[in-house]
Design a protein around this motif. Structure first.
Motif, mmCIF file in Angstrom:
data_model
loop_
_atom_site.group_PDB
_atom_site.id
_atom_site.type_symbol
_atom_site.label_atom_id
_atom_site.label_comp_id
_atom_site.label_asym_id
_atom_site.label_seq_id
_atom_site.Cartn_x
_atom_site.Cartn_y
_atom_site.Cartn_z
ATOM 1 N N PRO A 41 26.092 -1.269 33.155
ATOM 2 C CA PRO A 41 24.677 -1.393 32.758
ATOM 3 C C PRO A 41 24.537 -1.475 31.244
ATOM 4 N N VAL A 42 23.640 -2.328 30.815
ATOM 5 C CA VAL A 42 23.303 -2.442 29.393
ATOM 6 C C VAL A 42 22.343 -1.307 29.038
ATOM 7 N N LEU A 43 22.592 -0.705 27.883
ATOM 8 C CA LEU A 43 21.698 0.364 27.443
ATOM 9 C C LEU A 43 20.260 -0.151 27.364
ATOM 10 N N ASP A 44 19.342 0.754 27.689
ATOM 11 C CA ASP A 44 17.920 0.411 27.676
ATOM 12 C C ASP A 44 17.535 -0.119 26.295
ATOM 13 N N PRO A 45 17.174 -1.417 26.187
ATOM 14 C CA PRO A 45 16.843 -1.964 24.859
ATOM 15 C C PRO A 45 15.606 -1.321 24.242
ATOM 16 N N ALA A 46 14.673 -0.901 25.074
ATOM 17 C CA ALA A 46 13.484 -0.247 24.525
ATOM 18 C C ALA A 46 13.857 1.068 23.856
ATOM 19 N N ARG A 47 14.748 1.836 24.482
ATOM 20 C CA ARG A 47 15.187 3.099 23.891
ATOM 21 C C ARG A 47 15.942 2.847 22.590
ATOM 22 N N GLN A 48 16.744 1.809 22.563
ATOM 23 C CA GLN A 48 17.472 1.492 21.342
ATOM 24 C C GLN A 48 16.516 1.144 20.199
ATOM 25 N N VAL A 49 15.502 0.357 20.501
ATOM 26 C CA VAL A 49 14.528 -0.025 19.464
ATOM 27 C C VAL A 49 13.764 1.199 18.988
ATOM 28 N N LEU A 50 13.348 2.053 19.921
ATOM 29 C CA LEU A 50 12.595 3.244 19.539
ATOM 30 C C LEU A 50 13.450 4.211 18.723
ATOM 31 N N ALA A 51 14.726 4.260 19.007
ATOM 32 C CA ALA A 51 15.611 5.177 18.289
ATOM 33 C C ALA A 51 15.912 4.689 16.882
ATOM 34 N N THR A 52 16.034 3.364 16.701
ATOM 35 C CA THR A 52 16.423 2.816 15.399
ATOM 36 C C THR A 52 15.262 2.221 14.608
ATOM 37 N N SER A 53 14.151 1.947 15.313
ATOM 38 C CA SER A 53 13.010 1.261 14.681
ATOM 39 C C SER A 53 13.407 -0.094 14.117
ATOM 40 N N GLU A 54 14.431 -0.688 14.707
ATOM 41 C CA GLU A 54 14.909 -1.993 14.274
ATOM 42 C C GLU A 54 14.976 -2.941 15.469
ATOM 43 N N ARG A 55 15.051 -4.252 15.153
ATOM 44 C CA ARG A 55 15.209 -5.249 16.202
ATOM 45 C C ARG A 55 16.588 -5.093 16.841
ATOM 46 N N VAL A 56 16.647 -5.213 18.152
ATOM 47 C CA VAL A 56 17.888 -5.080 18.908
ATOM 48 C C VAL A 56 18.053 -6.314 19.784
ATOM 49 N N GLY A 57 19.220 -6.960 19.698
ATOM 50 C CA GLY A 57 19.496 -8.114 20.536
ATOM 51 C C GLY A 57 20.204 -7.736 21.822
ATOM 52 N N LEU A 58 20.026 -8.543 22.855
ATOM 53 C CA LEU A 58 20.730 -8.320 24.114
ATOM 54 C C LEU A 58 22.168 -8.806 23.982
ATOM 55 N N PRO A 59 23.076 -8.224 24.740
ATOM 56 C CA PRO A 59 24.467 -8.690 24.686
ATOM 57 C C PRO A 59 24.578 -10.163 25.065
#
Length: 294
Positions: free
Chosen positions: A231-249
């Motif tokens: 499973p790919v890590l939840d992209p929403a959680r990644q964005v909320l944690a870093t406050s940065e844009r996150v791309g999908l694998p």
């Protein structure tokens, strides 16, 4: 793919030149100060009695009880019916004791009895009429206050309705924009829960907007690595944690609700207010027909 039937919520100040009512100049005594009005009634009437007593040699046998109209009127205007009646009573008793013959209780001349009766009648009339003016003024003030309150409520209601229309229009515009976008768009709140999907996102995920709203993003956007099936890590959680844009694998594969496997490309970005504070996440993605999911 599941066919979705989508249901979306659409959500005066007085002018200086204006003539004033003379009764508005009459001070309304606060309840705690009414004793001051009674004290004034007593003091003013006794003062007139003392002045009249000092003028006995000049007045001879003329009672001149008209002098007592002044303290009675003053007491009624400033204090209402109660102080006016007190002033009338003090004037009548004082006149009987100190002015009318013989000195002390009792009146010998019938004309003096008539004058004393007239004094009492005039005092009661002044007190009652003045109290009526007080009540009329209070009713007028209450009516003006009620009218002003009603105007305020109407203005606030109109502004609220206008704000609601603007919100609904904004939501409708946002919905129209998202619907017209060719890419799939999913928005979440600060907890990573889905708040909206556009039509393309519904087609790719198999979730209807009404069913998806409120669910955690991984329930709706289930993504695996194409090679490892991890499973790919939840992209929403990644964005909320870093406050940065996150791309999908690069090898991301979407597992739709009907178990279709779709290679996708996309990214997530924070949604911010005008002051920079984050309020959620928006994810934009598209299917990649050139890739072949295993």
């Amino acid at each position: 793919m599941q066919d979705c039937a989508r249901g979306r919520a659409t959500g005066s100040v007085r002018q200086s030149g204006e003539p004033s009512n003379p009764m508005t100049a009459i001070h309304r005594w606060p309840r705690a100060s009414r004793w001051a009005a009674y004290a004034l009634a007593l003091a003013a009437t006794l003062a007139v009695l003392l002045v009249r007593a000092q003028l006995t040699s000049l007045m001879a046998h003329r009672p001149l009880i008209i002098l007592f109209v002044l303290p009675i009127t003053l007491s009624a205007v400033l204090g209402g019916v109660g102080p006016g009646l007190v002033a009338t009573l003090v004037a009548a008793v004082g006149a009987d004791l100190l002015i009318f013959e013989p000195i002390g209780f009792g009146i010998s001349a019938p004309i003096d009895t008539v004058q004393l009766g007239l004094l009492v009648a005039v005092g009661v009339l002044i007190s009652v009429l003045t109290e009526g003016l007080h009540r009329a003024r209070r009713r007028a003030e209450d009516a003006r206050a009620l009218a002003a309150y009603g105007l305020l409520l109407r203005v606030l209601s109109e502004r609220l309705e206008r704000a609601q229309r603007q919100v609904q229009e904004g939501q409708a515009l946002q919905s129209a924009i998202l619907t017209s976008v060719g890419d799939a768009v999913i928005a979440t709140d600060q907890q990573g829960r889905v708040t909206s999907l556009n039509a393309r996102a519904e087609q790719l995920t198999g979730w209807c907007d009404a069913e998806a709203v409120g669910r955690p993003l991984p329930d709706v956007l289930r993504i695996l690595h194409g090679q490892t099936r991890a499973p790919v890590l939840d992209p929403a959680r990644q964005v909320l944690a870093t406050s940065e844009r996150v791309g999908l694998p690069a090898d991301a594969v979407l597992i739709a609700r009907d178990y279709r496997k779709l290679p996708i490309q996309g990214s997530g970005a924070p949604v911010r207010l005008g002051d920079g504070s984050p309020v959620g996440v928006v994810l934009v993605f598209r299917d990649d027909p050139a890739a072949n999911p295993r």
